[in-house]
Design an enzyme around this catalytic site. Sequence first.
Site, PDB file in Angstrom:
ATOM      1  N   SER A 136       0.797  -1.237   0.000  1.00 37.28           N
ATOM      2  CA  SER A 136       0.000   0.000   0.000  1.00 37.28           C
ATOM      3  C   SER A 136       0.820   1.273   0.000  1.00 37.28           C
ATOM      4  O   SER A 136       0.490   2.235   0.708  1.00 37.28           O
ATOM      5  CB  SER A 136      -0.966   0.032   1.185  1.00 37.28           C
ATOM      6  N   ASP A 182      -7.054  -0.320   2.617  1.00 37.82           N
ATOM      7  CA  ASP A 182      -5.706   0.243   2.656  1.00 37.82           C
ATOM      8  C   ASP A 182      -5.698   1.661   3.229  1.00 37.82           C
ATOM      9  O   ASP A 182      -4.921   1.987   4.120  1.00 37.82           O
ATOM     10  CB  ASP A 182      -5.085   0.248   1.254  1.00 37.82           C
TER      11      ASP A 182
HETATM   12  C1  GLA Z   1      -5.961  -4.236  -2.572  1.00 35.55           C
HETATM   13  C2  GLA Z   1      -7.106  -3.248  -2.417  1.00 35.55           C
HETATM   14  C3  GLA Z   1      -7.830  -3.468  -1.088  1.00 35.55           C
HETATM   15  C4  GLA Z   1      -8.222  -4.942  -0.908  1.00 35.55           C
HETATM   16  C5  GLA Z   1      -7.041  -5.856  -1.189  1.00 35.55           C
HETATM   17  C6  GLA Z   1      -7.422  -7.315  -1.182  1.00 35.55           C
HETATM   18  O1  GLA Z   1      -4.969  -3.991  -1.619  1.00 35.55           O
HETATM   19  O2  GLA Z   1      -6.611  -1.926  -2.453  1.00 35.55           O
HETATM   20  O3  GLA Z   1      -8.951  -2.630  -1.023  1.00 35.55           O
HETATM   21  O4  GLA Z   1      -9.328  -5.264  -1.703  1.00 35.55           O
HETATM   22  O5  GLA Z   1      -6.439  -5.576  -2.443  1.00 35.55           O
HETATM   23  O6  GLA Z   1      -7.814  -7.715   0.103  1.00 35.55           O
END
Ligand code: GLA
Length: 390
Positions: A136, A182
């Site tokens: 993230s 995230d």
């Molecule tokens: C990405 C997305 C999140 C979530 C994950 C899977 O990180 O940004 O919102 O859906 O994938 O859990």
Amino acid sequence: MHSDTWSPRLLALRELAAGAFAEAFGGEPELWVAAPGRVNLIGEHTDYNDGFVLPAAIDRHVLMAVSPRQDRQVHLVAADFPARASFCLDEIVHDPSQRWSEYQRGVAWALQEAGHRLNGLNAVLVSDVPVASGLSSSAALEMAMAYAFQVTCGLELDGVQRALLGQKAENQFVGMNCGIMDQYIVSLGKRGHALLIDCRSLEYTLVPVPAGCDVVICDTKKRRGLVDSEYNRRRQECERGAEALGVRALRDVTPEAFAARQSELDEITRMRCRHVITENQRTLDGVEALRRGDVALFGALMNASHASLRDDYQVSCDELDIMVEAAQRQPGVLGARMTGAGFGGCTVSLVRSEHTPAFGREVARAYTKETGVTPDVYVCQAEDGVRRLD
Ligand code: GLA
């Protein structure tokens, strides 16, 4: 909002940023903002199904050195690359040549859309969150920017509102249709804790990271490729499943109700639904297990989560499977799984602390032997969400 102390990692980032700030803008910044990356312990691909997730913010950060401006110009310097980008708040346009700045543009756009009055700013960004690894880094960029505007423009915004605006920026400006996990954890993380987030009510419960255990992240170095198109496809498959089962979202289906009705679904929809429905249950069961101090059960649920993501949701890849299998073989490991959207990026393992050094060494060795690639291994502490540093 609260201040905080500087860790050695953050001090190293500050040195880089302070030099770049003096060079680009002269003098010293008025404000330092740190936004962490995140790792999800369990509850994968459940957030956009109104379900439950259990992420923690980690001690890897985007650090932003900021000074307010009196005009409507935003000047950004990414000291790591290095690169520069500028835009005017009166006309926020995309700049495909500086893709990293889409997140800051998107946040400014979303804040103004929500009626907030912004002034410009000068900022330097540095980061030790690995990029495109599923930790993230983009949510960290968004929350750092939102927080910087919040402080310099005196905006009234709580942590959930900030997360929702970041998600809107990502969905509508950047064009990635992510859920809320995230931005939420980067906005509201708490040191020493994971957060059980109810992605429907947007409430959270603090869950301490178990004592005597480490959260170890292993980066496969496989950069996520397919992720955007496959991610959107999974979302549609889930929506189709919810519609067929007559519910608002898959969150509303219990494992028992699913067992009774699964034969009504086509095979792909059934597999996708089974992952989401069982993953929600694993997340809730996992939190109960941690409350009782049953780390072994929590670890077993992490392993089951990986199998479900690999077989039913089909978002793993060879590199992730190799890393997870190597991790699950090591002494002292409680559980291991892929983390984040999938198709590359990182795994997360819960490891008894006395075994952590050997764990890191041996998993890396096994992974390199099978793939020829040297992975990165990070032992992470659960960290506070975005914050100001003095
Ligand atoms: C990405 C997305 C999140 C979530 C994950 C899977 O990180 O940004 O919102 O859906 O994938 O859990």
